[in-house]
Enzyme design. Sequence first.
Site, mmCIF file in Angstrom:
data_model
loop_
_atom_site.group_PDB
_atom_site.id
_atom_site.type_symbol
_atom_site.label_atom_id
_atom_site.label_comp_id
_atom_site.label_asym_id
_atom_site.label_seq_id
_atom_site.Cartn_x
_atom_site.Cartn_y
_atom_site.Cartn_z
ATOM 1 N N TRP A 214 32.774 45.685 25.601
ATOM 2 C CA TRP A 214 33.241 44.698 26.587
ATOM 3 C C TRP A 214 32.197 43.584 26.516
ATOM 4 O O TRP A 214 31.054 43.765 26.963
ATOM 5 C CB TRP A 214 33.289 45.340 27.975
ATOM 6 C CG TRP A 214 33.521 44.349 29.059
ATOM 7 C CD1 TRP A 214 32.556 43.718 29.805
ATOM 8 C CD2 TRP A 214 34.759 43.801 29.513
ATOM 9 N NE1 TRP A 214 33.129 42.852 30.699
ATOM 10 C CE2 TRP A 214 34.473 42.863 30.545
ATOM 11 C CE3 TRP A 214 36.079 44.004 29.174
ATOM 12 C CZ2 TRP A 214 35.460 42.156 31.224
ATOM 13 C CZ3 TRP A 214 37.058 43.298 29.853
ATOM 14 C CH2 TRP A 214 36.761 42.403 30.855
ATOM 15 N N HIS B 33 44.585 25.386 68.251
ATOM 16 C CA HIS B 33 45.473 24.286 67.811
ATOM 17 C C HIS B 33 46.807 24.836 67.334
ATOM 18 O O HIS B 33 47.496 24.189 66.556
ATOM 19 C CB HIS B 33 44.777 23.488 66.712
ATOM 20 C CG HIS B 33 43.494 22.865 67.156
ATOM 21 N ND1 HIS B 33 43.428 21.747 67.964
ATOM 22 C CD2 HIS B 33 42.220 23.275 66.980
ATOM 23 C CE1 HIS B 33 42.176 21.459 68.221
ATOM 24 N NE2 HIS B 33 41.413 22.365 67.646
ATOM 25 N N CYS C 247 31.081 48.724 28.335
ATOM 26 C CA CYS C 247 31.201 49.321 27.002
ATOM 27 C C CYS C 247 31.289 50.843 27.087
ATOM 28 O O CYS C 247 30.861 51.450 28.048
ATOM 29 C CB CYS C 247 29.968 48.951 26.174
ATOM 30 S SG CYS C 247 29.707 47.196 26.095
ATOM 31 N N GLY D 209 24.708 48.164 27.992
ATOM 32 C CA GLY D 209 23.696 47.639 28.920
ATOM 33 C C GLY D 209 23.327 46.220 28.524
ATOM 34 O O GLY D 209 24.021 45.575 27.744
ATOM 35 N N ARG E 128 37.776 51.878 30.349
ATOM 36 C CA ARG E 128 36.610 51.049 30.699
ATOM 37 C C ARG E 128 36.819 49.604 30.262
ATOM 38 O O ARG E 128 36.044 48.725 30.599
ATOM 39 C CB ARG E 128 35.342 51.610 30.059
ATOM 40 C CG ARG E 128 34.966 53.007 30.516
ATOM 41 C CD ARG E 128 33.916 53.630 29.608
ATOM 42 N NE ARG E 128 32.635 52.998 29.756
ATOM 43 C CZ ARG E 128 31.706 53.402 30.645
ATOM 44 N NH1 ARG E 128 31.974 54.414 31.431
ATOM 45 N NH2 ARG E 128 30.558 52.789 30.747
ATOM 46 N N GLU F 212 48.370 41.344 49.553
ATOM 47 C CA GLU F 212 48.795 41.571 48.159
ATOM 48 C C GLU F 212 48.903 43.058 47.811
ATOM 49 O O GLU F 212 49.581 43.407 46.856
ATOM 50 C CB GLU F 212 47.891 40.843 47.183
ATOM 51 C CG GLU F 212 46.486 41.366 47.048
ATOM 52 C CD GLU F 212 45.730 40.614 45.942
ATOM 53 O OE1 GLU F 212 46.312 40.261 44.920
ATOM 54 O OE2 GLU F 212 44.533 40.368 46.147
HETATM 55 C C1 AGP Z 1 43.205 38.239 43.738
HETATM 56 O O1 AGP Z 1 43.089 39.525 44.304
HETATM 57 C C2 AGP Z 1 44.503 38.036 42.995
HETATM 58 N N1 AGP Z 1 44.695 39.026 41.998
HETATM 59 C C3 AGP Z 1 44.677 36.600 42.484
HETATM 60 O O2 AGP Z 1 44.645 35.749 43.605
HETATM 61 C C4 AGP Z 1 43.611 36.098 41.490
HETATM 62 O O3 AGP Z 1 42.373 35.937 42.149
HETATM 63 C C5 AGP Z 1 44.055 34.742 40.935
HETATM 64 O O4 AGP Z 1 45.273 34.907 40.238
HETATM 65 C C6 AGP Z 1 43.008 34.085 40.004
HETATM 66 O O5 AGP Z 1 42.819 34.898 38.894
HETATM 67 P P1 AGP Z 1 41.556 34.571 37.923
HETATM 68 O O6 AGP Z 1 40.323 34.800 38.739
HETATM 69 O O7 AGP Z 1 41.689 35.524 36.776
HETATM 70 O O8 AGP Z 1 41.661 33.125 37.496
#
Ligand code: AGP
Length: 591
Positions: free
Chosen positions: A72, A486, A2, A99, A27, A470
């Site tokens: 929030w 393996h 918040c 808080g 925020r 990513e």
């Molecule tokens: C994680 O770094 C990615 N942004 C992505 O894998 C994410 O965790 C996934 O899309 C799930 O999102 P959610 O937790 O909002 O369901």
Amino acid sequence: MCGIIGYRGTGKGPAIVIQGLKKLEYRGYDSWGIAVKSKDRIKVRKETGQIGAAKGLDATGDGSTAIGHTRWATHGNVSRENAHPHMSTDNKIAVVHNGIIDNYQELKTRLANYKFVSQTDTEVIPLLIKENMDKGHDFTTAVRLALNDLDGTFAIVAMHEDYDQMICAKKGSPLVIGVGDNEFFVASDSPAFVEHTRDAIILKDNDMAVIRDNIGIMNYVTGEDVQRDISRIDYSVEDAGKGDYEHFMLKEIHEQPDVVNRTIQGRISKKRTLLPEVDIDMKKVKRIVMVGCGTAYYACLVGEYMIESISGIRVETEYASEFRYRKPLVDRDTLVIAVTQSGETADTLAAIQEAKRKKAKTLSVVNVVGSSIARESDQVVYTRAGPEIGVASTKAFTSQLCVLYLLANMFAGKDPGKIASVGKLIGKILKDEKRIMEIADQYHLKNNFLYLGRGINFPIALEGALKLKEISYIHAEGQSAAEMKHGPIALIDNQMPCVFIAPKDSTYSKIVGNIEEVKARGGSVIAIATQGDEQMKKLADDVIFVPKEADEMLQPLLTVIPLQIIAYYIANYRNCEIDKPRNLAKSVTVE
Ligand code: AGP
């Protein structure tokens, strides 16, 4: 989390407060509100949604005292009633708060003769102040007495229709006072007022400031006056939002000690976990199925180890996207747990809906209050990580692991007390950031990585690989270290760095064997090891230490931190767009 802003001076309070709230939008929020003291009345306006969408804002008067808040949600859904400011029953007292009040249920019982209109914890504050004033205390004393009744964390600003002053106080949540020419600003963060003044007083815990034409600060516990120096804010307005950090992702990595403490706050006691939002008769649960996507799926895999090891209940983990298409064998004896930061991931939502169709019990672990998956599930535990702006999930992941650890202990009727020190241990790892950055520099031009772990750290290997790929677009693969022989070991050469999660745990000796196999084939090894592990120092090319954590089920909360930092700095050295990586969305709301 918040955002708070208060103003007292000769300017146009409402306009200044609205402007300040906009500066705090980074925020993250889902509703907002403002209270203005103009002439002898307090006028209040509260809305859901974004401030920019609101009409007729300049008609909120020109009072010289005003307070505002962006919410929030942590307790109670997104609604006007739950938005701040919260009022006393006679509408004379307005309070905004950031808080969590741990003992709000107990206080609501004590205040039963006052009418509550919201689901929030905050609403107890104006009613406590009113109760004290009904006993004959003046506004300042009434606020001070109320603060001493609160357990938990708070930063508050309060005003009263009949008093020409503004009162603010803090314990555990940030609050800073801007000192202008014949005007004062109070905010969660200085970006809210830095365009007006750079002179600021940083309040300390237990400080309470009474602002009239001047300012007096006391310790609200002892009642004694305290002196606080005025400091100079030394950053530009543009840098606001990320604070001292170049990217939201790095800021959120550094928030994790506070996030972990906030997630467990009020939920552990000497005797048992206190997750009042969970009411499941575990005697009727034959097995648990966990579903999630991406990082949330890896949190499910860690949770599977935690719940099976601590409670002895069988757990299976499924990709949410697979679960819904495989005609899952779930029924009323199954508990389906969905893990999701956004609460809007289409595959996870569909998995919960499929589980309900098959009469399974559903529980979701969610960060965004009132999101679709939270509303769809029979029960929900909020992670309280605050808004996660960076697309790559970090603090949401560690807060999910905290909740899953609490659930495992609650299912088993055990004491989760050991988790209380995890926030501090994460803080120790963050102190090693510079050295981790130097290691990242050595490897940032590589084009392939292997991440390897065993046991409960196998999912952490998967998560570490996902973090890197990513945001840096480097191909990285997470693997069970036992699986190397393996097939994956064919990939080892001096162009394929291997990151091993190798803490002193029940699989340590086997991991050492895997590392020796890689070294024997000319591979380079970065090891995440337990503080003081001299053997690993000799064996690996680079070692990043994490503090010793005797409870193996808590280790992932530590071993994941260096992997987040490595991914961040490799991507930064490669000049990648870290907070908004190509092709990715923060929430995948399509299948
Ligand atoms: C994680 O770094 C990615 N942004 C992505 O894998 C994410 O965790 C996934 O899309 C799930 O999102 P959610 O937790 O909002 O369901």
